[in-house]
Design a protein around this motif. Sequence first.
Motif, PDB file in Angstrom:
ATOM      1  N   GLY A  65     -10.230   3.308   3.607  1.00 14.41           N
ATOM      2  CA  GLY A  65      -8.816   3.200   3.215  1.00 14.41           C
ATOM      3  C   GLY A  65      -7.911   4.133   4.089  1.00 14.41           C
ATOM      4  O   GLY A  65      -7.534   5.074   3.732  1.00 14.41           O
ATOM      5  N   THR A  66      -7.900   3.954   5.329  1.00 14.01           N
ATOM      6  CA  THR A  66      -7.137   4.426   6.427  1.00 14.01           C
ATOM      7  C   THR A  66      -5.798   4.861   5.999  1.00 14.01           C
ATOM      8  O   THR A  66      -5.007   5.548   6.073  1.00 14.01           O
ATOM      9  CB  THR A  66      -7.076   3.845   7.578  1.00 14.01           C
ATOM     10  N   ARG A 117     -15.963  -1.013   1.713  1.00  9.25           N
ATOM     11  CA  ARG A 117     -17.051  -0.668   0.743  1.00  9.25           C
ATOM     12  C   ARG A 117     -18.537  -0.799   1.314  1.00  9.25           C
ATOM     13  O   ARG A 117     -19.370  -0.349   0.478  1.00  9.25           O
ATOM     14  CB  ARG A 117     -16.979  -1.797  -0.399  1.00  9.25           C
ATOM     15  N   ILE A 168       1.183   5.935   0.992  1.00  9.85           N
ATOM     16  CA  ILE A 168       0.483   6.912   1.743  1.00  9.85           C
ATOM     17  C   ILE A 168       0.193   8.000   0.239  1.00  9.85           C
ATOM     18  O   ILE A 168       1.277   7.921  -0.637  1.00  9.85           O
ATOM     19  CB  ILE A 168       1.448   7.875   2.622  1.00  9.85           C
ATOM     20  N   GLU A 174     -14.034   8.027   5.867  1.00 14.26           N
ATOM     21  CA  GLU A 174     -13.025   7.768   4.906  1.00 14.26           C
ATOM     22  C   GLU A 174     -12.914   6.219   4.810  1.00 14.26           C
ATOM     23  O   GLU A 174     -12.944   5.440   5.662  1.00 14.26           O
ATOM     24  CB  GLU A 174     -11.641   8.043   5.335  1.00 14.26           C
ATOM     25  N   TYR A 230      -2.881   9.575   7.440  1.00  9.81           N
ATOM     26  CA  TYR A 230      -2.367  10.558   6.886  1.00  9.81           C
ATOM     27  C   TYR A 230      -3.697  11.613   6.444  1.00  9.81           C
ATOM     28  O   TYR A 230      -4.064  12.829   7.038  1.00  9.81           O
ATOM     29  CB  TYR A 230      -1.369  10.870   5.797  1.00  9.81           C
ATOM     30  N   GLN A 243       1.019  -1.199   0.072  1.00  9.20           N
ATOM     31  CA  GLN A 243       0.109   0.078  -0.055  1.00  9.20           C
ATOM     32  C   GLN A 243       0.923   1.257   0.116  1.00  9.20           C
ATOM     33  O   GLN A 243       2.127   1.171   0.121  1.00  9.20           O
ATOM     34  CB  GLN A 243      -1.074   0.016   1.168  1.00  9.20           C
ATOM     35  N   ASP A 302     -12.330  -3.373   8.620  1.00 10.95           N
ATOM     36  CA  ASP A 302     -13.438  -3.698   7.977  1.00 10.95           C
ATOM     37  C   ASP A 302     -13.364  -3.684   6.456  1.00 10.95           C
ATOM     38  O   ASP A 302     -12.389  -2.737   6.118  1.00 10.95           O
ATOM     39  CB  ASP A 302     -14.738  -3.257   8.534  1.00 10.95           C
ATOM     40  N   ASP A 303     -14.333  -4.388   5.797  1.00 14.58           N
ATOM     41  CA  ASP A 303     -14.181  -3.871   4.276  1.00 14.58           C
ATOM     42  C   ASP A 303     -15.056  -2.526   3.968  1.00 14.58           C
ATOM     43  O   ASP A 303     -16.188  -2.703   4.436  1.00 14.58           O
ATOM     44  CB  ASP A 303     -14.776  -4.825   3.554  1.00 14.58           C
ATOM     45  N   VAL A 308     -12.043   3.416   7.793  1.00 14.93           N
ATOM     46  CA  VAL A 308     -12.395   2.148   7.805  1.00 14.93           C
ATOM     47  C   VAL A 308     -11.079   1.323   6.926  1.00 14.93           C
ATOM     48  O   VAL A 308     -10.756   1.968   5.797  1.00 14.93           O
ATOM     49  CB  VAL A 308     -13.579   1.512   7.196  1.00 14.93           C
ATOM     50  N   GLU A 309     -10.450   0.390   7.535  1.00 15.55           N
ATOM     51  CA  GLU A 309      -9.117  -0.086   6.657  1.00 15.55           C
ATOM     52  C   GLU A 309      -9.443  -1.727   6.930  1.00 15.55           C
ATOM     53  O   GLU A 309      -9.538  -2.299   7.850  1.00 15.55           O
ATOM     54  CB  GLU A 309      -7.892   0.507   7.458  1.00 15.55           C
ATOM     55  N   ARG A 310      -8.973  -2.385   5.532  1.00 15.79           N
ATOM     56  CA  ARG A 310      -9.149  -3.706   5.528  1.00 15.79           C
ATOM     57  C   ARG A 310      -7.893  -4.478   5.842  1.00 15.79           C
ATOM     58  O   ARG A 310      -7.703  -5.824   5.856  1.00 15.79           O
ATOM     59  CB  ARG A 310      -9.655  -4.117   3.971  1.00 15.79           C
ATOM     60  N   THR A 335     -10.221   6.348  -0.723  1.00 14.69           N
ATOM     61  CA  THR A 335      -8.944   6.623  -1.052  1.00 14.69           C
ATOM     62  C   THR A 335      -8.185   5.480  -1.745  1.00 14.69           C
ATOM     63  O   THR A 335      -7.114   5.282  -1.703  1.00 14.69           O
ATOM     64  CB  THR A 335      -7.906   6.859   0.150  1.00 14.69           C
ATOM     65  N   ALA A 336      -8.815   4.468  -2.304  1.00 17.09           N
ATOM     66  CA  ALA A 336      -8.579   3.372  -3.181  1.00 17.09           C
ATOM     67  C   ALA A 336      -9.509   3.464  -4.344  1.00 17.09           C
ATOM     68  O   ALA A 336     -10.688   3.593  -4.180  1.00 17.09           O
ATOM     69  CB  ALA A 336      -8.502   2.171  -2.431  1.00 17.09           C
ATOM     70  N   LEU A 363     -10.284  -3.266  -2.589  1.00 17.57           N
ATOM     71  CA  LEU A 363     -10.098  -4.629  -2.670  1.00 17.57           C
ATOM     72  C   LEU A 363     -11.334  -5.149  -1.728  1.00 17.57           C
ATOM     73  O   LEU A 363     -11.937  -4.441  -0.754  1.00 17.57           O
ATOM     74  CB  LEU A 363      -8.925  -5.333  -2.183  1.00 17.57           C
TER      75      LEU A 363
END
Length: 225
Positions: free
Chosen positions: A100-101, A150, A74, A98, A105, A72, A147-148, A120-122, A165-166, A221
């Motif tokens: 995609g943590t 999406r 930044i 947001e 940043y 990944q 979590d996902d 939220v970040e997977r 952010t993805a 993803l």
Amino acid sequence: MTPVYRMSTAVQGLGMTSQRARDRLIERLRTEGIGDTRVLEVMRLLPRHLFIDEALASRAYEDTALPIGLGQTISQPWVVARMTEALIEHGLPARVLEVGTGSGYQAAVLASLVAEVYTVERIDELLRAARRRFRKLGIENVRSRYDDGRAGWAEYAPFDGIIVTAAGESVDPALFDQLADGGTLIAPIGPSGLQQLRRYRREGDRVSQETLADVAFVPLLAGVR
Ligand code: SAH
């Protein structure tokens, strides 16, 4: 409440050695078309080098995306600035989601502009590192979840602003469902190499769409890692 520039003294005191490098980056962003002084001021104060590995810290104030591990990145400062400016252009949202943590940043930039940030970040490992940074910087108005993204974060919906952010093929309907009336959603859309940054605005049942820039993001993803 006016949360603009609500940067803790802890943040302002950290990384002062790189203040000159940050000032130069801000001048560059200005030259490259970023006009919102609130965004520029927040990014002038926020120590981006604390969001990346020490080995890369010397490159923190170049206008470039950098690896943060696990495949990944930044995001490039110009992209963070443009997304943030586009999100708040029609009024400061109070509550922002947001997806995609990553390094944290973008969430930290938002945290000094708006009252509440939900992110939220997977990838758990990235999320843990981001949380440590929020703590270290005294950022208290970011709530984060593994979590996902999406699926959004229904518990705290609706959001006045949503920032993805993805890059995906389209915006997941769940995110539009969780966007407040009058709200703004910013997302990169399209396959690798052909992505466009889009802004969607919700007015009742209608959603308008505009393209802001060509961009390059890591893919959105499915599921958690
Ligand atoms: N906003 C981040 C950018 C990180 S790159 C920053 O400022 O550093 C995009 C991030 O989105 C990656 O960490 C990736 O793991 C995450 N991501 C990709 N698909 C996701 C999904 N479905 N849900 C949540 N996070 C996702």
